[in-house]
Scaffold this motif. Structure first.
Motif, PDB file in Angstrom:
ATOM      1  N   PRO A  59       0.809  -1.220   0.000  1.00 49.43           N
ATOM      2  CA  PRO A  59       0.000   0.000   0.000  1.00 49.43           C
ATOM      3  C   PRO A  59       0.839   1.264   0.000  1.00 49.43           C
ATOM      4  O   PRO A  59       0.361   2.323  -0.399  1.00 49.43           O
ATOM      5  N   ARG A  60       2.093   1.148   0.453  1.00 58.11           N
ATOM      6  CA  ARG A  60       2.978   2.303   0.500  1.00 58.11           C
ATOM      7  C   ARG A  60       4.257   2.005  -0.256  1.00 58.11           C
ATOM      8  O   ARG A  60       4.797   0.903  -0.171  1.00 58.11           O
ATOM      9  N   LYS A  61       4.749   3.008  -0.990  1.00 54.16           N
ATOM     10  CA  LYS A  61       6.057   2.896  -1.631  1.00 54.16           C
ATOM     11  C   LYS A  61       7.123   3.272  -0.608  1.00 54.16           C
ATOM     12  O   LYS A  61       6.916   4.132   0.245  1.00 54.16           O
ATOM     13  N   GLY A  62       8.261   2.625  -0.690  1.00 55.19           N
ATOM     14  CA  GLY A  62       9.353   2.846   0.252  1.00 55.19           C
ATOM     15  C   GLY A  62       9.867   1.494   0.692  1.00 55.19           C
ATOM     16  O   GLY A  62       9.086   0.589   1.006  1.00 55.19           O
ATOM     17  N   ARG A  63      11.184   1.345   0.709  1.00 56.94           N
ATOM     18  CA  ARG A  63      11.761   0.030   0.954  1.00 56.94           C
ATOM     19  C   ARG A  63      11.309  -0.552   2.289  1.00 56.94           C
ATOM     20  O   ARG A  63      10.941  -1.718   2.380  1.00 56.94           O
ATOM     21  N   ALA A  64      11.334   0.250   3.358  1.00 61.09           N
ATOM     22  CA  ALA A  64      10.942  -0.264   4.670  1.00 61.09           C
ATOM     23  C   ALA A  64       9.491  -0.725   4.665  1.00 61.09           C
ATOM     24  O   ALA A  64       9.164  -1.815   5.159  1.00 61.09           O
ATOM     25  N   ALA A  65       8.596   0.095   4.111  1.00 59.89           N
ATOM     26  CA  ALA A  65       7.181  -0.265   4.066  1.00 59.89           C
ATOM     27  C   ALA A  65       6.960  -1.517   3.229  1.00 59.89           C
ATOM     28  O   ALA A  65       6.181  -2.406   3.599  1.00 59.89           O
ATOM     29  N   GLN A  66       7.637  -1.608   2.096  1.00 58.41           N
ATOM     30  CA  GLN A  66       7.478  -2.773   1.228  1.00 58.41           C
ATOM     31  C   GLN A  66       8.004  -4.036   1.902  1.00 58.41           C
ATOM     32  O   GLN A  66       7.396  -5.115   1.800  1.00 58.41           O
ATOM     33  N   LEU A  67       9.135  -3.939   2.593  1.00 62.12           N
ATOM     34  CA  LEU A  67       9.688  -5.113   3.271  1.00 62.12           C
ATOM     35  C   LEU A  67       8.772  -5.574   4.402  1.00 62.12           C
ATOM     36  O   LEU A  67       8.548  -6.774   4.587  1.00 62.12           O
ATOM     37  N   ASN A  68       8.246  -4.645   5.163  1.00 60.52           N
ATOM     38  CA  ASN A  68       7.305  -5.023   6.223  1.00 60.52           C
ATOM     39  C   ASN A  68       6.064  -5.681   5.646  1.00 60.52           C
ATOM     40  O   ASN A  68       5.569  -6.677   6.174  1.00 60.52           O
ATOM     41  N   TYR A  69       5.555  -5.122   4.554  1.00 56.03           N
ATOM     42  CA  TYR A  69       4.359  -5.687   3.949  1.00 56.03           C
ATOM     43  C   TYR A  69       4.628  -7.098   3.419  1.00 56.03           C
ATOM     44  O   TYR A  69       3.821  -8.017   3.607  1.00 56.03           O
ATOM     45  N   GLY A  70       5.778  -7.277   2.769  1.00 58.08           N
ATOM     46  CA  GLY A  70       6.129  -8.615   2.310  1.00 58.08           C
ATOM     47  C   GLY A  70       6.283  -9.592   3.451  1.00 58.08           C
ATOM     48  O   GLY A  70       5.869 -10.750   3.353  1.00 58.08           O
ATOM     49  N   ALA A  71       6.871  -9.135   4.557  1.00 63.15           N
ATOM     50  CA  ALA A  71       7.062 -10.006   5.725  1.00 63.15           C
ATOM     51  C   ALA A  71       5.729 -10.471   6.285  1.00 63.15           C
ATOM     52  O   ALA A  71       5.607 -11.606   6.777  1.00 63.15           O
ATOM     53  N   ARG A  72       4.707  -9.618   6.220  1.00 59.61           N
ATOM     54  CA  ARG A  72       3.400 -10.017   6.757  1.00 59.61           C
ATOM     55  C   ARG A  72       2.741 -11.104   5.918  1.00 59.61           C
ATOM     56  O   ARG A  72       1.837 -11.795   6.378  1.00 59.61           O
ATOM     57  N   GLN A  73       3.195 -11.262   4.674  1.00 63.69           N
ATOM     58  CA  GLN A  73       2.643 -12.316   3.810  1.00 63.69           C
ATOM     59  C   GLN A  73       3.449 -13.616   3.923  1.00 63.69           C
ATOM     60  O   GLN A  73       3.046 -14.635   3.387  1.00 63.69           O
ATOM     61  N   ALA A  74       4.592 -13.560   4.582  1.00 60.73           N
ATOM     62  CA  ALA A  74       5.539 -14.682   4.571  1.00 60.73           C
ATOM     63  C   ALA A  74       5.178 -15.733   5.602  1.00 60.73           C
ATOM     64  O   ALA A  74       4.539 -15.447   6.616  1.00 60.73           O
ATOM     65  N   SER A  75       5.631 -16.951   5.364  1.00 66.04           N
ATOM     66  CA  SER A  75       5.340 -18.066   6.274  1.00 66.04           C
ATOM     67  C   SER A  75       6.591 -18.766   6.787  1.00 66.04           C
ATOM     68  O   SER A  75       6.490 -19.696   7.585  1.00 66.04           O
ATOM     69  N   GLY A  76       7.778 -18.369   6.347  1.00 66.43           N
ATOM     70  CA  GLY A  76       8.993 -19.087   6.712  1.00 66.43           C
ATOM     71  C   GLY A  76       9.466 -18.822   8.130  1.00 66.43           C
ATOM     72  O   GLY A  76       9.135 -17.799   8.736  1.00 66.43           O
ATOM     73  N   HIS A  77      10.259 -19.753   8.660  1.00 66.51           N
ATOM     74  CA  HIS A  77      10.924 -19.549   9.946  1.00 66.51           C
ATOM     75  C   HIS A  77      11.910 -18.390   9.872  1.00 66.51           C
ATOM     76  O   HIS A  77      12.085 -17.634  10.821  1.00 66.51           O
ATOM     77  N   ILE A  78      12.579 -18.287   8.703  1.00 67.41           N
ATOM     78  CA  ILE A  78      13.612 -17.268   8.477  1.00 67.41           C
ATOM     79  C   ILE A  78      13.132 -16.325   7.388  1.00 67.41           C
ATOM     80  O   ILE A  78      12.703 -16.764   6.317  1.00 67.41           O
ATOM     81  N   LEU A  79      13.183 -15.027   7.651  1.00 69.07           N
ATOM     82  CA  LEU A  79      12.887 -14.019   6.646  1.00 69.07           C
ATOM     83  C   LEU A  79      14.213 -13.548   6.053  1.00 69.07           C
ATOM     84  O   LEU A  79      15.111 -13.140   6.785  1.00 69.07           O
ATOM     85  N   TYR A  80      14.314 -13.607   4.746  1.00 71.74           N
ATOM     86  CA  TYR A  80      15.550 -13.216   4.067  1.00 71.74           C
ATOM     87  C   TYR A  80      15.233 -12.064   3.127  1.00 71.74           C
ATOM     88  O   TYR A  80      14.580 -12.232   2.101  1.00 71.74           O
ATOM     89  N   PHE A  81      15.698 -10.870   3.485  1.00 69.05           N
ATOM     90  CA  PHE A  81      15.421  -9.655   2.733  1.00 69.05           C
ATOM     91  C   PHE A  81      16.548  -9.416   1.724  1.00 69.05           C
ATOM     92  O   PHE A  81      17.715  -9.307   2.105  1.00 69.05           O
ATOM     93  N   LEU A  82      16.173  -9.300   0.466  1.00 69.67           N
ATOM     94  CA  LEU A  82      17.151  -9.257  -0.620  1.00 69.67           C
ATOM     95  C   LEU A  82      16.779  -8.155  -1.600  1.00 69.67           C
ATOM     96  O   LEU A  82      15.632  -8.077  -2.046  1.00 69.67           O
ATOM     97  N   HIS A  83      17.750  -7.300  -1.948  1.00 68.64           N
ATOM     98  CA  HIS A  83      17.497  -6.271  -2.940  1.00 68.64           C
ATOM     99  C   HIS A  83      17.371  -6.881  -4.333  1.00 68.64           C
ATOM    100  O   HIS A  83      17.938  -7.938  -4.618  1.00 68.64           O
ATOM    101  N   ALA A  84      16.658  -6.184  -5.202  1.00 66.68           N
ATOM    102  CA  ALA A  84      16.356  -6.719  -6.531  1.00 66.68           C
ATOM    103  C   ALA A  84      17.554  -6.760  -7.454  1.00 66.68           C
ATOM    104  O   ALA A  84      17.476  -7.350  -8.533  1.00 66.68           O
TER     105      ALA A  84
END
Length: 255
Positions: free
Chosen positions: A83-108
């Protein structure tokens, strides 16, 4: 006052326990107008994790106006629109959809080394709640090689988002994720909080990232700008002022 998007779903969905035989990993990639490279990155990730065909890869898009979302879906990623543009907002939003034990944040535009899933799981078994890789650039300029070498040092000042970041889901929820009010320096800020919570592991291999921005802006000039912005951030200069300087001094179309 810090402001972050709430992530209560992470707390309620922590699977299994520390004794789980094989920790699952969710790769979360923030993207904005990355059509030129997102397909190649996702193909690489699939090739290097071919023994785990169900690996969760989430592309958190910030409203791209090119074919980023279409190409990411075609490559097999789960695409969500933040819903918001910005790396922090996008990463948080992606994390809320994730199901893994480990979250791995990776730039494109960053490529982890082959076998990276084993590295992340090993670090988890060793008791590390979070960590990152060292950095390498896809260009041989001597100053870029020197800058990359510095990322092996145990210093917060040489922690950058391009190094990628792994975090245990429960820990990510505990610290309420990335600070969404930060458009600049959100990477160092979250590492500081993670280090305060427990052991942070700098893995002994490297993520290879694009030197495109350095080549477009001049290697020494861009490093000087980054150093200026970091210094002003730690001196307490406001985010609007930092963003203004970033946009004025750096040739780019992402921020």
């Amino acid at each position: 006052m810090w402001h972050t998007a709430p992530v209560p779903s992470l707390l309620s969905r922590v699977p299994g326990g520390a004794g789980a035989a094989l920790a699952t990993v969710s790769i979360i990639i923030p993207a904005y107008n990355e059509a030129s490279g997102i397909g190649e990155l996702l193909a690489y990730l699939r090739r290097t994790t071919a023994d785990e065909p169900d690996l969760e890869i989430i592309v958190a898009d910030g409203g791209s106006t090119d074919d980023t979302r279409k190409l990411a879906r075609r490559a097999g990623a789960t695409v969500v629109r933040s819903p918001r543009k910005g790396r922090a907002a996008q990463l948080n939003y992606g994390a809320r959809q994730a199901s893994g034990h480990i979250l791995y944040f990776l730039h494109a535009d960053s490529y982890p080394p082959p076998g990276f899933l084993a590295d992340l799981r090993r670090a988890r078994r060793q008791g590390y709640g979070s960590g990152c890789y060292r950095l390498a650039f896809d260009h041989g300029h001597w100053f870029l090689r020197f800058s990359a070498w510095c990322t092996r040092l145990p210093l917060l000042l040489v922690r950058f988002g391009d190094q990628s970041l792994f975090v245990q889901r429960k820990l990510f929820a505990q610290i309420s994720g990335f600070r969404e009010d930060l458009l600049v320096m959100e990477d160092q800020e979250i590492v500081r909080r993670l280090q305060a919570c427990g052991p942070f592991r700098v893995l002994p291999r490297a993520v290879t990232t694009s030197a495109r921005k350095y080549l477009d802006n001049g290697v020494f000039r861009l490093q000087a700008v980054f150093t200026l912005l970091a210094g002003l951030y730690w001196l307490g200069v406001s985010q609007p002022r930092l963003v203004e300087l970033y946009r004025r001094l750096i040739r780019q179309d992402k921020l």
